[in-house]
Each structure stands twice: as structure tokens, then as C-alpha cells.
Design an enzyme around this catalytic site. Structure first.
Site, PDB file in Angstrom:
ATOM      1  N   LEU A  18      41.836 -19.497   7.378  1.00 44.23           N
ATOM      2  CA  LEU A  18      43.244 -19.892   7.502  1.00 44.23           C
ATOM      3  C   LEU A  18      43.981 -18.976   8.471  1.00 44.23           C
ATOM      4  O   LEU A  18      44.784 -19.417   9.287  1.00 44.23           O
ATOM      5  CB  LEU A  18      43.928 -19.872   6.124  1.00 44.23           C
ATOM      6  N   GLU A 488      46.539   5.223  17.034  1.00 43.44           N
ATOM      7  CA  GLU A 488      45.665   4.735  15.952  1.00 43.44           C
ATOM      8  C   GLU A 488      44.623   3.707  16.404  1.00 43.44           C
ATOM      9  O   GLU A 488      44.167   2.882  15.598  1.00 43.44           O
ATOM     10  CB  GLU A 488      46.496   4.189  14.768  1.00 43.44           C
ATOM     11  N   TRP A 565      46.936   0.821  -2.331  1.00 40.98           N
ATOM     12  CA  TRP A 565      46.335  -0.208  -1.491  1.00 40.98           C
ATOM     13  C   TRP A 565      44.819  -0.281  -1.649  1.00 40.98           C
ATOM     14  O   TRP A 565      44.135  -0.871  -0.830  1.00 40.98           O
ATOM     15  CB  TRP A 565      46.742  -0.019  -0.023  1.00 40.98           C
ATOM     16  N   GLU A 609      56.036   0.080  -4.083  1.00 37.04           N
ATOM     17  CA  GLU A 609      55.414  -1.065  -4.752  1.00 37.04           C
ATOM     18  C   GLU A 609      54.574  -0.646  -5.949  1.00 37.04           C
ATOM     19  O   GLU A 609      54.197  -1.489  -6.759  1.00 37.04           O
ATOM     20  CB  GLU A 609      54.575  -1.859  -3.771  1.00 37.04           C
ATOM     21  N   CYS A 647      57.730   1.317   4.391  1.00 36.47           N
ATOM     22  CA  CYS A 647      58.208   0.015   4.850  1.00 36.47           C
ATOM     23  C   CYS A 647      58.629  -0.843   3.663  1.00 36.47           C
ATOM     24  O   CYS A 647      58.159  -0.658   2.559  1.00 36.47           O
ATOM     25  CB  CYS A 647      57.172  -0.721   5.675  1.00 36.47           C
ATOM     26  N   HIS A 698      57.521  -7.343  12.721  1.00 38.63           N
ATOM     27  CA  HIS A 698      56.766  -8.488  12.213  1.00 38.63           C
ATOM     28  C   HIS A 698      57.076  -9.763  12.980  1.00 38.63           C
ATOM     29  O   HIS A 698      56.452 -10.786  12.772  1.00 38.63           O
ATOM     30  CB  HIS A 698      57.044  -8.700  10.723  1.00 38.63           C
TER      31      HIS A 698
HETATM   32  N1  GLN Z   1      51.207   4.634  10.761  1.00 36.03           N
HETATM   33  C1  GLN Z   1      50.998   3.291  10.349  1.00 36.03           C
HETATM   34  C2  GLN Z   1      51.084   2.366  11.550  1.00 36.03           C
HETATM   35  O1  GLN Z   1      51.847   2.589  12.401  1.00 36.03           O
HETATM   36  C3  GLN Z   1      52.008   2.861   9.334  1.00 36.03           C
HETATM   37  C4  GLN Z   1      51.805   1.454   8.907  1.00 36.03           C
HETATM   38  C5  GLN Z   1      52.636   1.045   7.723  1.00 36.03           C
HETATM   39  O2  GLN Z   1      53.573   1.674   7.355  1.00 36.03           O
HETATM   40  N2  GLN Z   1      52.308  -0.050   7.122  1.00 36.03           N
HETATM   41  O3  GLN Z   1      50.407   1.367  11.628  1.00 36.03           O
HETATM   42 ZN    ZN Z   2      55.551   0.612   7.782  1.00 31.94          ZN
END
Ligand code: GLN
Ligand code: ZN
Length: 758
Positions: A18, A488, A565, A609, A647, A698
């Protein structure tokens, strides 16, 4: 006969079919019709995999999110999504992600706010309400799925979100009372139920997970009113609750005029007896006896031991199911051919969980002997896990026992640390930075795949990643950012990357779980004591720092997020696992500092969360969560600046805990809420640095300089400008360079405007 059923099946597909279909459509490479065809194929496949059940969920499929589907079902579509025309599907994607496949890149619509689904890592699109919200039934989507199911001979049990939970999940845009909308909403629900009955449906699953949260009297009353009003409409209703005990809502839930109640017997096993006592004898009790939130095999003997007497008591009135929708676990363990066989033998994914359910029902109905072999195999696996040496490390136990409060304290208070840090870092006001990741391009992913398949050796992989890091640093130099990140590139995922290097973690190859829309995560499996055998990030960060004079942020994932997570152990408290993680991250922080890194960011994206659904349990959680962060972060000198990032967090109710973390700088998601979130920091007089996100990563939309300046001015009205940083909402890994560069260019320009005006 015990009825077996399922509350929901993972919709994303065992191979994330999907996800790829959606992304092809969004990129214009697949038409809406092609997307629909693929979706129908997936649904048919998923129903087939559930065919042993007595009742199969229908309507649990979604192109993005089931709450957004509900908004469309009820005709509560934000006007901005309609203003650009297009098909209902276009409008749907506009609310979901700010843009339909057919829209131009201008990005004229802001996406709906996204937030966590209860205490899971699934995100839903928040329904928007105001005093003038009206509802109108639109069954198109559900009808399509129901017809497909009935054509295929599926014993369909449609799944809908109940009126209480729907209102509860939403947000009022004009401070009007959401509950005031209930009288307008109920006739639409009544109509929906009547329509389902006319379609020949026997049972409807009405999800009301809001009932496992603290509800004030008005909401409890609304719940009673709602179901009283729906009485007599439609098929039989199975009211589904999950994720926790009903506690003070138990009597209320049991008394509602519905035909059955589903209780999460994994999290609320001790409510089963009370529920039986409270439920009218005409009602069905569905028990969630297989954990829908975790991947461990069910201990079938232990389950039968308490379930058999219940079955004798309830007879035909007992149904069994997973505790909640299986949306939160991967599809099929069969596809895990590379997983360590010992660990694999301890696990069950969605398909295996449904098989467990079948075994349980069979044992209940025909006696354990009927499934003796399977029960023995299950017991053997459960016993082996309990006794495994791979789970318990004396060395880790010792290190945890040696934790003292000192480990979590820095030498000086923030103000004093800041002086030292400022002298060292020499940053302008409104310093600009990013959250860590830069685009994960096709090249990067291909290099990683080649490396994993052995087609690229370690040296070749390192060279490829270093080239990406160099490119990322060059881009940041050109943009003129103040504090750099290495981007990253080498990380597939912010938790998996670390988990892979820690002992105690195992990884699936295809254990994908939907996080939001087409985004999936592959939660690592935390099966044993955690130990860091060697540094995890130092080499990459040191390499990145060697390419620039600008300060490079070392980038780590915090212990609480590592925990929240992952699929976690169910054989020790979460707090104990979290402390083990904290020690491992602490060692990494200290190694980074030793390597000359001046700023270290420890992401705690998932801290909020992890909050228990009930307030009464918050303090305990926050105590150990904050303690774990502090252990991880605070083993450094005053001059080393600690950042953290979160976030989707709402901070009002946890601001004291956030402050207690004592990070020198916190970057947060704020743009979708128009800086509203900052109120909490303002009211608290939060003393440390804050970077309120100035654009929503996003959405593919590029924010203008004026928009960013506007947002930062709002921020500066609440927070002393000297404390402010300028950064996006979150990492940029899901975006493309073409989107990232103009956005950051505008962000840097905005910071310049702010400085000049100051
Ligand atoms: N350091 C991570 C990134 O920039 C943080 C991601 C997140 O907070 N979900 O991807
Ligand atoms: Zn984030």
C-alpha cells in the site's frame, strides 16, 4: 461455540504494497484507478488470511488513516480541501498531506493536524470542528469495501469509530464545545447504522477506545445519551474498547444499550469478572486475549487457565479476539527468514496471532487435547524464552544497580552552562539549525541495500555515506546555517540504527508497522538486557566535524524513545529496560564529547506518547522517563550543549517534566498548531533554549520567508528572543532535496530578517 473475530488487520501489506502504491500515485506515476485496484487486491488478500475467523473486520482499510476516513464518512471535510475541486480522493489526500496527486507544487492547502492514536506510535488526522460544523453521511468508501467483502463471501463485520471517540479525538478550531455537536452527529450515525442493516450486516464493531481514558462527567453523560439515541438503529453493535482497563467507565460501558462489549483482556484482565457481573445476560462479552500491541507468542496455557472457567460461565456469549486492532503489529512471521531462529521461535505476528486465537477457541470448544501438539509447542517456546541466557546479563544488572542520583545531574545550572557554551560556540541570535536528518535519497537507500546484500563492502559503503555527509555539509555551508548536522545518511531509522548496534535487540526484515499515511516503521525487538559493546556514532560525527568549522551536532536517539518505539520485553517493567538503555546512550554521549563534539542532540520524539492513558499513572512514568533521559544526557561538562527534540508533542500537561530534563535547547514541532504549543513554555517561564519548528516537514509544501518570519514573531511574543532557535519541525529524511533547499533557504533568510529587526 466460541466466536472468534478480529478488530482490524494491518492494511499496509506484508511487503508494504500500500505504501508503494500510494507513493506512486502521489508522484503521478499511477492513476487513482490503479491505486484503487491495488487497494482492492490487498483487501481481498487480507480477508483471505483471516478466513478462519467467524467474523472479519471490514472498513479497517484506509488510504491514510481511519480517523480521516471517518471524517469523510460523516461529511466533516474541511472547506479548504474542497476549494480546489478534484475528486473526493484528491480532497482526502489534501487533508491528509496538504496536496492531492493532481495539485501543482504551489501547495495551497495546509494538511490536517496529526497526532498520536492513544498511546501508540500510529498517527491520525485530527478531526476539525467549529460551532458551525455540520455532518452528512457519505458511505461511498465503506460501501465499496463492504460490497467487495460480501462478493467474496467474507463474514463481514464492519468497523466504525463511535460517536464519542470521534468527537473526543477531534479539536475545536474556535474554542466551541465539541460535545455540543453530538445532537447533530447522532442522526448521521443512526443513518449509517440503518444503512448497514439494509446492506445485510449482522454485527457492527463500534470502536470507543475513549472509554479507557479519564472522562469527565459531561463526556460520560454524552456516551450514555449517544447510545440511547442509537438504540434500535442498525445491526447489533459490539462496542469495542482497547489499550487499557475501563476502570471508572466500566459500569457505564457495561450498561450501554448495545449487544456486546469488547474488553482488552491483556491490559484489563482483572476487569473480566466485574464485566461479567455487570453485563446483562443478553449481551456478548468479547475478550481480547492475544496481545495486539506486542510480538511475543501468547502463553496459551496461562491464557486457557483463566479463560476456560470464563468460557464455561459465558457459553455462547463469549467471543475472543486480539486485544486491539492488529494494525500495530507486522503481518506475517513467515517472511522473517533471517531472524535468529531462537528469537523467532518466541514471536507471533498478525497472522500467527490469529492462529493462536483459533487454537484457543478450539481448546475452549473441544478441550485442550484437540490441539495438544500445538499447545505443547507453544509451551516449549514460552519456557525456552523465559530461561534463555541471551535475555539476562549479570554485567548489565550490576551497572543498573550502581546508578546513583548523581549520574543524572550536571555540574551547574543552565544559566551558568550557557555562558560557557556561548563563549565556545559564538552563535548569532536566532541561531538556525535542522533536526538531524537530510533527504534519504534513492542513492543512499540503494547503497545500504547493496551493503546488506553483500554487494558493497564495508569500505565502499563507508565511502558512499561519507560522500553523502560531505554533500550535506556543503549544502549547509551554502545555505548559511549556524549549527550543522551530518544528515543521518547512514541511518535507516533513528531507533533501528542504534538498536542494531546494541546487545539485547533483534531485527525483523519485514516487520513493518504503519506510523502515518505511507510511513512505516520497523520496530526493533527488545528481547534482552541492553549493552553497548562499542561506540555507535562517533566515527561519522567526527568525520562530519572534520569537514567544517561550524559546530556539528552529534545526533542520538534517547532512551525513552528507544523504548517506546520498540517492541519491548513483557518480562520486566518498562522502567527497568529504559534504565539499561540510558546507560548505553550515556556512554555514547561521553564518547562524543571526548571526540570533541560540542553539541549533542538526544532525540526524545516519543517521550510524550509513552504517557499512560490515565492521569493517575503519569507521575510514575514521567519520573523514570526523565530520570532515564538525565542519566543519558548529563554525564558531560558544562561547556557541552545538550539538545533534545520532540515531535507532535503537546506540552501543557508535561511542561514541568520537560523542564526537569534540563536540556540546554529543546526543538519541538509547532508549525501545524500555529505556535499554539508555545503557550505552555511561556506560562511555565521555561528558562532554557527553544526551537519551535517553523515549517511542517510532513508536507511537500515550501514555506515562504514571510510565513516563517510571521511564525517566529508569534514565538517571540511568547518567549524571550534570546532563548529562540530557528529550525524545521522535524527531520528532513522523507523530503526531497528540491523541497528541502528552498525551504531552508527561506528559513535562513527569515532568521536574518529577524536579526536585522532586533
Ligand atoms: N534526528 C531525527 C531526524 O532528524 C529526529 C526524527 C524525529 O524526531 N522523529 O530524523
Ligand atoms: Zn521530530
Amino acid at each position: 461455540m466460541t466466536i472468534t473475530h478480529n478488530l482490524g488487520f494491518p492494511r499496509i501489506g506484508a511487503r508494504r504494497e500500500l505504501k508503494f502504491a500510494l507513493e506512486r500515485h502521489w508522484q503521478g506515476a499511477a492513476t487513482a484507478a490503479e491505486l484503487e485496484t491495488q487497494a482492492a487486491e490487498l483487501r481481498a488478500r487480507h480477508w483471505a488470511r483471516q478466513s478462519a475467523l467467524d467474523l472479519v473486520p471490514v472498513g479497517d482499510f484506509s488510504f491514510y488513516d481511519q480517523v480521516l476516513d471517518t471524517s469523510f464518512l460523516l461529511g466533516n471535510v474541511p472547506a479548504r480541501a474542497r476549494s480546489h475541486g478534484g475528486t473526493p480522493l484528491d480532497q482526502y489526500f489534501r487533508v491528509a498531506r496538504g496536496r492531492a496527486a493532481s495539485d501543482s507544487a504551489c501547495g495551497c492547502v495546509h494538511a490536517g493536524e496529526m497526532t498520536k492514536w492513544f498511546d501508540t506510535n500510529y498517527h491520525y488526522i485530527v478531526p476539525e470542528f467549529d460551532a458551525s460544523t455540520t455532518f452528512a453521511l457519505d458511505t461511498t468508501r465503506l460501501q465499496q469495501q463492504l460490497r467487495e467483502a460480501l462478493d467474496l463471501g467474507v463474514r463481514a463485520k464492519p468497523v466504525i469509530i463511535g460517536p464519542l471517540t470521534y468527537l473526543w479525538l477531534g479539536k475545536s478550531k474556535d474554542a466551541s464545545e465539541r460535545l455540543a455537536l453530538l445532537p447533530a452527529l447522532l442522526p448521521v450515525y443512526a443513518q449509517l447504522l440503518d444503512w448497514l442493516k439494509a446492506e445485510g450486516v449482522d454485527w457492527v464493531q463500534v470502536d470507543e477506545p475513549a472509554l479507557v481514558t479519564d472522562l469527565d462527567p459531561a463526556w460520560r453523560q454524552a456516551c450514555q445519551d449517544a447510545y440511547a439515541a442509537l438504540q434500535g438503529h442498525g445491526p447489533k453493535l459490539l462496542l469495542a474498547t482497547y489499550f487499557g482497563p475501563l476502570a471508572d467507565n466500566l459500569a457505564l460501558a457495561c450498561a450501554l444499550p448495545v449487544a456486546g462489549l469488547h474488553l482488552d483482556a491483556i491490559n484489563a484482565q482483572d476487569e473480566v469478572a466485574a464485566a461479567i457481573a455487570l453485563l446483562d445476560e443478553s449481551k456478548v462479552l468479547s475478550l481480547g486475549v492475544v496481545d495486539g500491541r506486542n510480538i511475543w507468542k501468547t502463553d496459551l496455557h496461562a491464557t486457557l487457565a483463566w479463560l476456560e472457567p470464563v468460557a464455561r460461565q459465558l457459553g455462547e456469549r463469549l467471543w475472543i479476539a486480539p486485544s486491539c486492532s492488529l494494525l500495530h503489529v507486522p503481518v506475517d512471521l513467515e517472511s522473517e527468514t533471517h531472524l535468529d531462529p531462537e528469537i523467532r521461535s518466541w514471536l507471533a505476528f498478525a497472522v500467527q496471532k490469529l492462529e493462536e486465537l483459533r487454537l484457543l477457541a478450539c481448546a475452549l470448544d473441544h478441550g485442550r487435547v484437540k490441539v495438544q501438539e500445538a499447545l505443547l509447542a507453544n509451551a516449549a517456546a514460552v519456557d525456552r524464552r523465559r530461561a534463555s541466557r541471551r535475555v539476562h546479563s549479570p554485567e548489565v544488572a550490576q551497572a543498573v544497580a550502581a546508578i546513583t542520583p548523581d549520574l543524572g545531574r550536571r555540574a551547574s545550572p543552565h544559566a551558568q552552562r550557557l555562558t560557557e557554551q556561548a563563549a565556545l560556540l559564538n552563535l548569532p541570535s536566532y541561531p538556525t539549525t535542522t533536526i538531524g536528518s537530510f533527504p534519504q535519497t534513492l542513492d543512499i537507500r540503494q547503497a545500504r541495500q547493496q551493503f546488506k546484500r553483500g554487494e558493497l563492502d564495508a569500505q565502499g559503503y563507508r565511502a558512499a555515506m561519507q560522500a553523502e555527509i560531505a554533500r550535506c555539509i556543503k549544502a549547509q555551508e551554502d545555505l548559511g546555517l549556524d549549527v550543522f548536522v551530518h544528515g543521518e545518511a547512514e541511518r535507516n531509522d533513528m531507533v533501528e540504527y542504534f538498536g542494531e548496534q546494541l546487545e539485547g535487540y533483534a531485527f525483523s526484515a519485514n516487520g513493518w508497522v504503519q506510523s502515518y499515511g505511507s510511513r512505516c516503521v520497523k520496530p526493533p525487538i527488545l528481547y534482552g538486557d541492553v549493552r553497548r559493546p562499542r561506540p555507535m556514532t562517533v566515527e561519522w560525527t567526527a568525520y562530519a566535524q572534520s569537514l567544517t568549522e561550524k559546530p556539528m551536532k552529534g545526533m542520538l536517539t534517547g532512551p525513552v524513545t528507544m523504548l517506546n518505539w520498540s517492541f519491548v520485553r513483557d518480562d520486566q517493567p518498562r522502567a527497568a529496560t529504559c534504565r539499561q538503555l540510558a546507560l548505553a546512550i550515556r556512554a555514547e554521549v561521553q564518547d562524543l564529547e571526548r571526540a570533541g563534539v560540542r553539541i549533542i542532540q538526544i532525540d526524545e520524539a516519543a517521550l510524550r506518547e509513552g504517557l499512560p492513558l490515565r492521569r493517575a499513572h503519569w507521575d510514575t512514568y514521567l519520573d523514570w522517563a526523565v530520570e532515564s533521559f538525565r542519566i543519558a544526557a548529563n554525564g558531560v561538562r558544562d561547556a557541552t550543549q545538550i539538545h533534545t527534540h520532540m515531535c507532535y508533542s503537546e506540552f501543557n500537561d508535561i511542561i514541568a517534566a520537560i523542564a526537569a530534563m534540563d536540556a540546554d535547547v529543546i526543538t519541538i514541532e509547532t508549525s501545524r498548531s500555529d505556535m499554539e504549543l508555545l503557550g505552555a513554555f511561556d506560562d511555565f517561564r521555561y528558562p532554557n533554549g527553544i526551537g519551535p519548528g517553523v515549517y511542517d516537514i510532513h508536507s511537500p509544501n515550501v514555506p515562504s520567508r514571510a510565513q516563517i518570519v510571521g511564525l517566529m514573531r508569534k514565538a517571540a511574543a511568547r518567549i524571550p528572543p534570546a532563548q529562540l532557535w530557528v529550525n524545521p519541525d522535524c527531520g528532513l529524511k522523507t523530503r526531497r532535496w528540491e523541497e528541502v533547499l528552498p525551504a531552508l533557504e527561506n528559513m535562513v533568510a527569515a532568521a536574518r530578517t529577524l536579526r536585522e529587526a532586533a
